[in-house]
Design a protein around this motif. Structure first.
Motif, short mmCIF file in Angstrom:
data_model
loop_
_atom_site.label_atom_id
_atom_site.label_comp_id
_atom_site.label_asym_id
_atom_site.label_seq_id
_atom_site.Cartn_x
_atom_site.Cartn_y
_atom_site.Cartn_z
N TYR A 189 -9.77 21.73 -2.06
CA TYR A 189 -9.77 20.28 -1.94
C TYR A 189 -11.13 19.73 -2.32
O TYR A 189 -12.13 20.43 -2.30
CB TYR A 189 -9.44 19.85 -0.50
CG TYR A 189 -8.03 20.19 -0.09
CD1 TYR A 189 -7.01 19.25 -0.19
CD2 TYR A 189 -7.70 21.44 0.40
CE1 TYR A 189 -5.72 19.54 0.18
CE2 TYR A 189 -6.40 21.76 0.77
CZ TYR A 189 -5.41 20.81 0.67
OH TYR A 189 -4.13 21.11 1.03
N CYS A 190 -11.14 18.45 -2.59
CA CYS A 190 -12.36 17.73 -2.90
C CYS A 190 -12.53 16.68 -1.80
O CYS A 190 -11.62 15.89 -1.56
CB CYS A 190 -12.19 17.08 -4.27
SG CYS A 190 -13.47 15.94 -4.68
N THR A 196 -5.68 13.16 -10.38
CA THR A 196 -5.18 12.72 -9.08
C THR A 196 -4.21 11.56 -9.27
O THR A 196 -4.35 10.78 -10.22
CB THR A 196 -6.34 12.25 -8.17
OG1 THR A 196 -6.84 11.01 -8.65
CG2 THR A 196 -7.46 13.27 -8.10
N PHE A 237 -11.55 10.71 1.74
CA PHE A 237 -10.31 11.19 1.15
C PHE A 237 -10.48 12.69 0.94
O PHE A 237 -11.54 13.14 0.52
CB PHE A 237 -10.03 10.52 -0.20
CG PHE A 237 -9.73 9.06 -0.08
CD1 PHE A 237 -8.45 8.63 0.25
CD2 PHE A 237 -10.71 8.11 -0.29
CE1 PHE A 237 -8.17 7.28 0.37
CE2 PHE A 237 -10.44 6.76 -0.17
CZ PHE A 237 -9.17 6.34 0.16
N LEU A 238 -9.44 13.46 1.23
CA LEU A 238 -9.43 14.88 0.96
C LEU A 238 -8.35 15.10 -0.09
O LEU A 238 -7.16 15.09 0.20
CB LEU A 238 -9.14 15.70 2.22
CG LEU A 238 -9.28 17.20 2.09
CD1 LEU A 238 -10.74 17.59 1.85
CD2 LEU A 238 -8.75 17.90 3.33
N GLN A 239 -8.79 15.25 -1.33
CA GLN A 239 -7.89 15.35 -2.48
C GLN A 239 -7.71 16.80 -2.88
O GLN A 239 -8.68 17.52 -3.08
CB GLN A 239 -8.48 14.56 -3.65
CG GLN A 239 -7.76 14.74 -4.97
CD GLN A 239 -6.36 14.15 -4.96
OE1 GLN A 239 -6.17 12.99 -4.63
NE2 GLN A 239 -5.38 14.96 -5.33
N SER A 240 -6.46 17.24 -2.99
CA SER A 240 -6.19 18.58 -3.48
C SER A 240 -6.58 18.68 -4.95
O SER A 240 -6.32 17.76 -5.73
CB SER A 240 -4.70 18.90 -3.33
OG SER A 240 -4.38 20.10 -4.01
N THR A 241 -7.20 19.78 -5.32
CA THR A 241 -7.52 20.02 -6.73
C THR A 241 -6.34 20.68 -7.43
O THR A 241 -6.32 20.78 -8.65
CB THR A 241 -8.76 20.91 -6.90
OG1 THR A 241 -8.50 22.18 -6.32
CG2 THR A 241 -9.98 20.27 -6.26
N ARG A 266 -3.90 9.15 -7.06
CA ARG A 266 -4.55 7.97 -6.49
C ARG A 266 -5.72 7.46 -7.33
O ARG A 266 -5.89 6.26 -7.52
CB ARG A 266 -5.04 8.28 -5.08
CG ARG A 266 -5.77 7.13 -4.40
CD ARG A 266 -6.23 7.49 -3.01
NE ARG A 266 -5.14 7.69 -2.10
CZ ARG A 266 -4.56 6.73 -1.37
NH1 ARG A 266 -5.00 5.49 -1.47
NH2 ARG A 266 -3.58 7.00 -0.55
N SER A 281 -1.93 16.96 -7.74
CA SER A 281 -2.48 15.61 -7.94
C SER A 281 -2.00 14.60 -6.90
O SER A 281 -2.72 13.67 -6.56
CB SER A 281 -2.16 15.11 -9.34
OG SER A 281 -0.77 14.96 -9.50
N CYS A 339 -3.17 14.01 -1.18
CA CYS A 339 -4.44 13.42 -0.78
C CYS A 339 -4.32 12.92 0.65
O CYS A 339 -3.39 12.20 0.98
CB CYS A 339 -4.81 12.27 -1.72
SG CYS A 339 -6.42 11.54 -1.39
#
Length: 149
Positions: free
Chosen positions: A34-35, A5, A49-53, A7, A56, A59
């Protein structure tokens, strides 16, 4: 699962944190996994936070809209309930995307198009509500001099 990521750097993410948005998020349809990460380690904060897998640098900063707008209403239609396999309302997590430019006190939240997540199935979608909500509602309501008297 390890993800990179922008971030947070490299992270080891457990399977139960992964969310699938079958149709992506409008404008980003080709990113579907997403995570979901709580903003604090104790899961007590209204922020996530919604982070794309898959990307990177993708988010989203999210918040529980009910923590800031207690009278906020989201009525899920049968189509959304069926698409996300929501059988029990307790399975539905509603989160609003935040826009922060500068400090958090000036942040806005998109109440018009919240993210609906089935926490049991780990699926989600962005839903555009028919109700009269704005896409840039203040996160922290301003208290005018009249209101504080």
């Amino acid at each position: 699962m390890k993800i990179n990521t922008a971030r947070f750097g490299e992270m080891d993410v457990s399977e139960e944190r992964l969310m699938t948005f079958a149709n992506g998020i409008p404008g980003l349809e080709h990113f579907t996994t997403y995570c979901l990460l709580p903003a604090d380690d104790k899961d007590e904060s209204p922020f996530y936070f919604l982070q794309s897998t898959e990307e990177s640098g993708l988010c989203f900063f999210l918040a529980d809209p009910f923590s800031f707008y207690p009278n906020y209403e989201v009525n899920l239609d049968d189509s959304t309930l069926n698409q996300l396999n929501i059988e029990d309302p307790k399975q539905a997590l509603v989160l609003a995307i935040l826009t922060v430019q500068g400090s958090l006190k000036d942040a806005t939240m998109n109440l018009k198009a919240p993210l609906i997540i089935n926490t049991a199935q780990r699926t989600g979608k962005q839903l555009v509500l028919k109700q009269e909500y704005g896409i840039k509602e203040p996160l922290l309501k301003r208290v005018t001099a009249e209101e504080s008297e």
